[in-house]
Motif scaffolding. Structure first.
Motif, PDB file in Angstrom:
ATOM      1  N   ASP A 231      20.801  47.495   9.144  1.00 31.82           N
ATOM      2  CA  ASP A 231      19.488  46.927   8.768  1.00 31.82           C
ATOM      3  C   ASP A 231      18.716  47.793   7.773  1.00 31.82           C
ATOM      4  O   ASP A 231      17.501  47.652   7.641  1.00 31.82           O
ATOM      5  CB  ASP A 231      18.658  46.683  10.030  1.00 31.82           C
ATOM      6  N   LYS A 232      19.446  48.682   7.093  1.00 31.43           N
ATOM      7  CA  LYS A 232      18.733  49.556   6.141  1.00 31.43           C
ATOM      8  C   LYS A 232      18.254  48.761   4.930  1.00 31.43           C
ATOM      9  O   LYS A 232      17.196  49.021   4.384  1.00 31.43           O
ATOM     10  CB  LYS A 232      19.654  50.687   5.679  1.00 31.43           C
ATOM     11  N   GLN A 233      19.051  47.771   4.503  1.00 30.73           N
ATOM     12  CA  GLN A 233      18.675  46.998   3.308  1.00 30.73           C
ATOM     13  C   GLN A 233      18.094  45.631   3.655  1.00 30.73           C
ATOM     14  O   GLN A 233      17.358  45.048   2.874  1.00 30.73           O
ATOM     15  CB  GLN A 233      19.917  46.808   2.414  1.00 30.73           C
ATOM     16  N   VAL A 234      18.474  45.122   4.818  1.00 28.05           N
ATOM     17  CA  VAL A 234      17.992  43.788   5.217  1.00 28.05           C
ATOM     18  C   VAL A 234      17.363  43.903   6.600  1.00 28.05           C
ATOM     19  O   VAL A 234      18.042  44.263   7.574  1.00 28.05           O
ATOM     20  CB  VAL A 234      19.159  42.764   5.275  1.00 28.05           C
ATOM     21  N   LYS A 235      16.079  43.610   6.675  1.00 32.63           N
ATOM     22  CA  LYS A 235      15.380  43.713   7.958  1.00 32.63           C
ATOM     23  C   LYS A 235      16.005  42.766   8.988  1.00 32.63           C
ATOM     24  O   LYS A 235      16.284  41.602   8.680  1.00 32.63           O
ATOM     25  CB  LYS A 235      13.909  43.351   7.741  1.00 32.63           C
ATOM     26  N   GLY A 236      16.265  43.276  10.164  1.00 32.48           N
ATOM     27  CA  GLY A 236      16.842  42.436  11.226  1.00 32.48           C
ATOM     28  C   GLY A 236      18.350  42.394  11.205  1.00 32.48           C
ATOM     29  O   GLY A 236      18.975  41.798  12.081  1.00 32.48           O
ATOM     30  N   GLY A 237      18.955  43.027  10.175  1.00 31.42           N
ATOM     31  CA  GLY A 237      20.411  43.100  10.121  1.00 31.42           C
ATOM     32  C   GLY A 237      21.034  42.102   9.169  1.00 31.42           C
ATOM     33  O   GLY A 237      20.404  41.125   8.761  1.00 31.42           O
ATOM     34  N   ILE A 238      22.278  42.366   8.845  1.00 33.57           N
ATOM     35  CA  ILE A 238      23.007  41.544   7.867  1.00 33.57           C
ATOM     36  C   ILE A 238      23.402  40.191   8.464  1.00 33.57           C
ATOM     37  O   ILE A 238      23.813  40.112   9.624  1.00 33.57           O
ATOM     38  CB  ILE A 238      24.252  42.329   7.388  1.00 33.57           C
ATOM     39  N   GLY A 239      23.262  39.147   7.651  1.00 40.67           N
ATOM     40  CA  GLY A 239      23.668  37.796   8.086  1.00 40.67           C
ATOM     41  C   GLY A 239      22.727  37.191   9.109  1.00 40.67           C
ATOM     42  O   GLY A 239      23.067  36.220   9.767  1.00 40.67           O
ATOM     43  N   ASN A 240      21.527  37.768   9.226  1.00 38.23           N
ATOM     44  CA  ASN A 240      20.634  37.387  10.329  1.00 38.23           C
ATOM     45  C   ASN A 240      19.359  36.706   9.838  1.00 38.23           C
ATOM     46  O   ASN A 240      18.314  36.801  10.486  1.00 38.23           O
ATOM     47  CB  ASN A 240      20.296  38.643  11.150  1.00 38.23           C
ATOM     48  N   LYS A 241      19.452  36.025   8.698  1.00 39.07           N
ATOM     49  CA  LYS A 241      18.273  35.391   8.115  1.00 39.07           C
ATOM     50  C   LYS A 241      17.606  34.435   9.105  1.00 39.07           C
ATOM     51  O   LYS A 241      16.391  34.315   9.168  1.00 39.07           O
ATOM     52  CB  LYS A 241      18.700  34.628   6.856  1.00 39.07           C
ATOM     53  N   TYR A 242      18.417  33.728   9.878  1.00 41.34           N
ATOM     54  CA  TYR A 242      17.871  32.734  10.820  1.00 41.34           C
ATOM     55  C   TYR A 242      17.900  33.237  12.271  1.00 41.34           C
ATOM     56  O   TYR A 242      17.878  32.432  13.204  1.00 41.34           O
ATOM     57  CB  TYR A 242      18.632  31.406  10.685  1.00 41.34           C
ATOM     58  N   ASP A 243      17.992  34.556  12.428  1.00 42.73           N
ATOM     59  CA  ASP A 243      17.947  35.147  13.770  1.00 42.73           C
ATOM     60  C   ASP A 243      19.034  34.566  14.679  1.00 42.73           C
ATOM     61  O   ASP A 243      18.794  34.279  15.852  1.00 42.73           O
ATOM     62  CB  ASP A 243      16.550  34.918  14.387  1.00 42.73           C
ATOM     63  N   MET A 244      20.230  34.390  14.131  1.00 43.38           N
ATOM     64  CA  MET A 244      21.326  33.831  14.937  1.00 43.38           C
ATOM     65  C   MET A 244      22.341  34.890  15.367  1.00 43.38           C
ATOM     66  O   MET A 244      23.148  34.639  16.254  1.00 43.38           O
ATOM     67  CB  MET A 244      22.054  32.716  14.164  1.00 43.38           C
ATOM     68  N   HIS A 446      27.266  33.613   6.314  1.00 41.42           N
ATOM     69  CA  HIS A 446      26.363  32.847   5.447  1.00 41.42           C
ATOM     70  C   HIS A 446      25.524  33.793   4.582  1.00 41.42           C
ATOM     71  O   HIS A 446      24.950  34.764   5.090  1.00 41.42           O
ATOM     72  CB  HIS A 446      25.401  32.000   6.299  1.00 41.42           C
ATOM     73  N   GLY A 447      25.492  33.530   3.302  1.00 43.91           N
ATOM     74  CA  GLY A 447      24.658  34.323   2.401  1.00 43.91           C
ATOM     75  C   GLY A 447      25.351  35.537   1.815  1.00 43.91           C
ATOM     76  O   GLY A 447      24.767  36.245   1.001  1.00 43.91           O
ATOM     77  N   LEU A 448      26.570  35.819   2.255  1.00 46.56           N
ATOM     78  CA  LEU A 448      27.323  36.956   1.712  1.00 46.56           C
ATOM     79  C   LEU A 448      28.664  36.466   1.172  1.00 46.56           C
ATOM     80  O   LEU A 448      29.380  35.739   1.854  1.00 46.56           O
ATOM     81  CB  LEU A 448      27.555  38.015   2.787  1.00 46.56           C
ATOM     82  N   GLU A 449      28.977  36.886  -0.063  1.00 48.09           N
ATOM     83  CA  GLU A 449      30.171  36.347  -0.725  1.00 48.09           C
ATOM     84  C   GLU A 449      31.478  36.879  -0.161  1.00 48.09           C
ATOM     85  O   GLU A 449      32.504  36.196  -0.203  1.00 48.09           O
ATOM     86  CB  GLU A 449      30.130  36.699  -2.229  1.00 48.09           C
TER      87      GLU A 449
END
Lengths: 487, 63
Positions: A231-244, A446-449
């Motif tokens: 979670d250093k670059q993305v708050k809440g962790g990677i791939g977690n945009k929708y808190d899933m 989702h969201g990562l290539e």
């Protein structure tokens, strides 16, 4: 090639790979072998060594705040080469068509892929798991209506670390790194692709592994934990945009429905009888899938001093159920033909049943796992319906008579123990819509290539069967997809 | 305890059910409110083919 990361100098420059895979259990090894067979280069990372060590296993410690105080976070999984296949029991079965249907009583979408897409890898997966060529072809007659005989096979069981160690050592395409602990996932500035995996040895020396594509294959608990920790670059962790990430943690319940007495011994020719609910029955009663096991004892128990006398007394009591009940209040014992009904029951994907991060950290400074495993009303409905209806089916077919526990018959009583099977599923579930899952139909986050997830954490539903065969089929499918993507 | 056991045939079944039925009287004080439990369980008999007594799911033809 086999490389111990702890023997590398900190200035060692690592080569770049086509794919970097973290985890050497059945998923990781299957994906790696598939890619190597297509000519791709692979870095295969294992956090532990070639053998079990407390040092590595301690990193699996976590906290359970949910059902049963599930103490299996540390003990169900194994953190060394070959992963949890090192103590796998070997039971194999497969998903039914109904498991891929959108079921009205489940709030979340089902699988975005068809059963056929997974089952195109069935034969290859059976060979990997050392199942016989005629696996699943034995059909047993059954006169029931709502249940059918379970279709299962037993793997020897395949220990992936043992079976593939020499092949991987000799491979020109796969480099296996042991004592290599993934501690962070670095993204490119655009935040839409992985730049590198930060990997540390036990001495704390850090290395950056760079590849075109990356795969998480660490099991349902660690896959979610590592995404949440990164979670250093993305708050809440990677791939977690929708808190899933971490949500919909599923096990298979192992509830003891009650006990039974055998009426027709011929149905227990292999020593046990295992049944699944029929698909029509599941649909009409809006319940999940399951395996219900009847394993009777066929001799009156005898042990200790005065065995002959004890056996005679027990046999007398065993003839009269009321006397048996009464005498069992004084001392528990088995009667011939007695048994306890055990179960493996599907759990509905439930957003509230989830993996989170604890405040406590491990030796690498990563937050430990906190599991809140929960059952829902839909699960309780499945458990009670299966209990009552299988008891009726056993009486109707004259196979056995069943005495159900009171919590099966009385909805107002809490289910005291849901049990478990050391199956961890669903924490990075597959869904076409990122609002309801973490990976897409190709197992890509989702969201990562270029980040993919292998293993049972991608299960959209858990079905009523042991997960390993399906997990291997999905891993073959992912390997094939990555090979095509890289071509 | 087996229903079809040589020594536990039709007579055994009848005895079994009689004893189950008599259980609330015999075992009063051992089981927690057995009569209530028995009535509650019989209410679960949603198909006419079955009795549910003392948790046992039985066919009516078992009598």
């Amino acid at each position: 090639m086999l490389i111990d990361l702890s023997t590398l100098d900190k200035n060692t420059s690592l080569k770049q790979y086509d794919v970097c895979i973290c985890g050497t259990g059945p998923s990781g090894i299957t994906v790696a072998r598939t890619l190597a067979s297509q000519g791709l280069t692979v870095a295969l990372l294992e956090g532990g060594g070639l053998e079990y060590s407390e040092n590595s296993q301690e990193l699996y410690k976590g906290k359970n705040v949910g059902l049963n105080n599930w103490d299996a976070i540390r003990n169900c999984r194994l953190r060394f080469f070959g992963g949890t296949s090192n103590h796998w029991e070997g039971r194999c079965s497969y998903f039914d068509p109904v498991d891929f249907e959108q079921r009205g009583y489940i709030d979340l979408p089902g699988w975005p892929i068809s059963r056929k897409e997974i089952f195109s890898h069935f034969e290859e997966a059976c060979a990997i798991l050392d199942l016989p060529k005629d696996a699943f072809s034995k059909k047993t007659k059954w006169s029931g209506t709502n249940f059918r005989i379970s279709d299962k096979e037993l793997s020897p069981p395949t220990r992936f670390g043992t079976k593939y160690r020499e092949e991987l050592k000799k491979s020109l395409k796969i480099d296996v790194y042991i004592n290599a602990n993934l501690t962070d996932v670095r993204l490119h500035d655009s935040l839409n692709s992985v730049k590198s995996f930060e990997v540390k040895s036990y001495s704390g020396t850090a290395f950056n592994f760079i590849a075109k594509n990356y795969v998480f294959a660490m099991g349902a608990i660690e896959n979610a934990r590592l995404l949440l920790n990164s979670d250093k670059q993305v708050k809440g962790g990677i791939g977690n945009k929708y808190d899933m990430v971490g949500r919909c943690f599923m096990e298979h319940f192992n509830v003891e429905f009650g006990r039974f007495v055998v009426e027709d011994k011929s149905k227990f020719l292999q020593g046990s009888l295992e049944v699944n609910p029929s698909e029509a029955f599941m649909r009409s009663h809006r319940i999940g899938n399951a395996v219900l096991s009847f394993n009777p004892s066929f001799s009156t128990s005898e042990y200790g001093h005065f065995q002959g006398l004890k056996k005679s007394v027990r046999e007398f009591f065993c003839k009269y159920p009321s006397l048996t009940d009464l005498s069992r209040k004084l001392k528990e014992f088995d009667c011939s033909g007695d048994g306890v009904i055990r179960s493996l029951i599907e759990q509905v994907p439930n957003l509230q049943s989830r993996i989170m991060l604890d405040t406590e950290t491990d030796m690498f400074g990563m937050r430990k796992v906190k599991l809140d495993w929960k059952a829902s009303e839909a699960d309780n409905h499945t458990i009670r319906t299966l209990g009552i209806e299988v008891a009726k089916e056993m009486a109707r077919t004259n196979v056995a008579r069943v005495q159900l526990q009171d919590f099966i018959l009385d909805k107002n009583k809490e289910i005291p123990d849901y049990g478990h099977h050391c199956h961890q599923l669903g924490t990075t579930r597959m869904s076409a819509d990122p609002k309801f899952g973490v990976v897409d139909k190709d197992s890509r986050v989702h969201g990562l290539e270029n980040l993919f997830i292998a293993g049972s954490s991608v299960y959209s539903t858990g079905a009523g069967c042991n997960p390993t065969l399906t997990l291997v089929m999905l891993s073959l499918r992912l390997g094939e997809h990555l090979a095509k993507k890289s071509a | 305890m087996r229903f079809s056991d040589n020594q536990s045939n039709v007579t055994g079944r009848r005895l079994f059910l009689m004893m189950l039925a008599a259980q609330p009287l015999i075992m009063n004080g051992i089981l927690e409110n057995p009569l209530k439990k028995m009535v509650l369980n019989v209410l679960h008999d949603d198909a006419n083919d079955f009795f549910i007594i003392g948790g046992w799911v039985l066919l009516k033809s078992d009598i």
